[in-house]
Design an enzyme around this catalytic site. Structure first.
Site, mmCIF file in Angstrom:
data_model
loop_
_atom_site.group_PDB
_atom_site.id
_atom_site.type_symbol
_atom_site.label_atom_id
_atom_site.label_comp_id
_atom_site.label_asym_id
_atom_site.label_seq_id
_atom_site.Cartn_x
_atom_site.Cartn_y
_atom_site.Cartn_z
ATOM 1 N N THR A 189 -23.648 13.996 -2.808
ATOM 2 C CA THR A 189 -22.954 14.756 -1.779
ATOM 3 C C THR A 189 -21.548 15.071 -2.257
ATOM 4 O OG1 THR A 189 -22.523 14.907 0.603
ATOM 5 C CG2 THR A 189 -21.998 12.808 -0.470
ATOM 6 N N ALA A 225 -23.336 13.589 7.024
ATOM 7 C CA ALA A 225 -24.197 12.836 6.114
ATOM 8 C C ALA A 225 -23.903 11.350 6.255
ATOM 9 C CB ALA A 225 -23.965 13.283 4.674
ATOM 10 N N GLY A 247 -20.687 4.742 4.618
ATOM 11 C CA GLY A 247 -20.794 5.170 6.010
ATOM 12 C C GLY A 247 -21.134 6.630 6.156
ATOM 13 N N PHE A 248 -20.213 7.422 6.756
ATOM 14 C CA PHE A 248 -20.541 8.802 7.098
ATOM 15 C C PHE A 248 -19.459 9.758 6.623
ATOM 16 C CE2 PHE A 248 -18.130 7.093 10.707
ATOM 17 C CZ PHE A 248 -17.176 8.075 10.923
ATOM 18 N N SER A 249 -19.870 11.008 6.434
ATOM 19 C CA SER A 249 -18.930 12.113 6.209
ATOM 20 C C SER A 249 -19.260 13.198 7.222
ATOM 21 C CB SER A 249 -19.031 12.637 4.781
ATOM 22 O OG SER A 249 -20.355 13.009 4.452
ATOM 23 N N CYS A 260 -27.749 16.034 -0.900
ATOM 24 C CA CYS A 260 -28.672 15.009 -0.421
ATOM 25 C C CYS A 260 -30.082 15.200 -0.965
ATOM 26 C CB CYS A 260 -28.693 14.949 1.103
ATOM 27 S SG CYS A 260 -27.063 14.655 1.824
#
Length: 267
Positions: free
Chosen positions: A78, A184, A197-199, A215
């Site tokens: 990513t 993501a 974690g997350f973006s 991804c």
């Protein structure tokens, strides 16, 4: 769960280099494992960088050899960069950790953020993250004069959008009315404590995603809050909403250990 603490590491001109943030994660992870600190979520922006999870294939990396940082999280490749809010929740969970339940809680919090902003989002079966659904395949506009029956994204497992022109680019998925990923998620569990974690795409330049296969998904694309809502939605606007909904979801959760099937008796 216990009360969740938020730490702002840096945004905008103070965006945090990926390797520096990764080391900070390790430090916080060790302290959380030792019960020296409460559950903690690091929030930040990164300067532009590609990162690749353990399952990334060579064919999904930039064709021009742009450097990629290989990391110890799940998921594939990513991009992180300006206009994207990154969150690293470092939480102690019951062991053995139910990884899927943890991912679902993160997704739920971000779905609630989108709803508060007036955007309907959802999950896509078999694909982690937060998504804006496209039109049904049969209702999407034809691309490059091709009928959907011959759309290579639907029939060719080796299709690479980077070699087939901008109309196939992940950043143009909204124009094609395809499913597109807004947030993501990629995590790692070590000693019962979460990392990574997350973006969350607020207002990034999504053409950065066009140099990779984001991804590892070839038949969908990426989007941002700004693209979907038709106005600029900044990281600064989203931070308090993310904190609010992560608190609501994570502090009210009662995580349970992953169910372990009993071993079959030997003969």
């Amino acid at each position: 769960m216990t009360e969740l603490r938020f730490v702002h590491l840096g945004f905008g001109a103070d965006a945090v280099e990926y390797q520096q943030a990764w080391q900070e994660q390790r430090t916080v992870h060790a302290a959380r494992f030792a019960d020296e600190i409460p559950d903690t979520c690091l929030l930040l922006e990164h300067p532009a960088v590609y990162t690749a999870g353990r399952r990334t294939e060579d064919s999904e990396r930039p064709l021009d050899g742009t450097p990629v940082i290989d990391v110890d999280r799940g998921g594939k490749i990513t991009w992180h960069g300006p206009g994207q809010l990154v969150g690293y929740p470092i939480l102690k969970l019951p062991r053995p950790v139910d990884v899927i339940a943890h991912v679902r809680r993160l997704e739920e919090a971000l779905i609630r953020v989108c709803a508060e902003l007036g955007l309907e989002t959802t999950r896509v079966e078999g694909r982690s993250g937060v998504w804006v659904l496209g039109d049904p395949v049969e209702s999407r506009p034809a691309i490059g004069g091709l009928s959907l029956d011959f759309d290579p994204r639907l029939t060719d497992e080796e299709f690479d959008p980077r070699l087939n022109g901008p109309e196939y680019a992940p950043s143009n998925a909204g124009q094609r009315r395809e499913d597109r990923k807004l947030a993501a998620i990629g995590i790692r569990i070590a000693k019962g404590v979460t990392m990574h974690g997350f973006s969350f795409n607020c207002d990034p330049d999504n053409t950065w995603f066009d140099r990779i296969v984001p991804c590892g998904i070839r038949d969908a694309g990426v989007t941002s809050l700004s693209n979907e809502l038709g106005r600029r939605v900044t990281v600064a606007e989203v931070i308090p909403l993310v904190e609010k909904h992560l608190r609501e979801v994570l502090e009210s959760a009662e995580p349970r250990p992953r169910a372990v099937e009993p071993a079959a008796a030997g003969s």
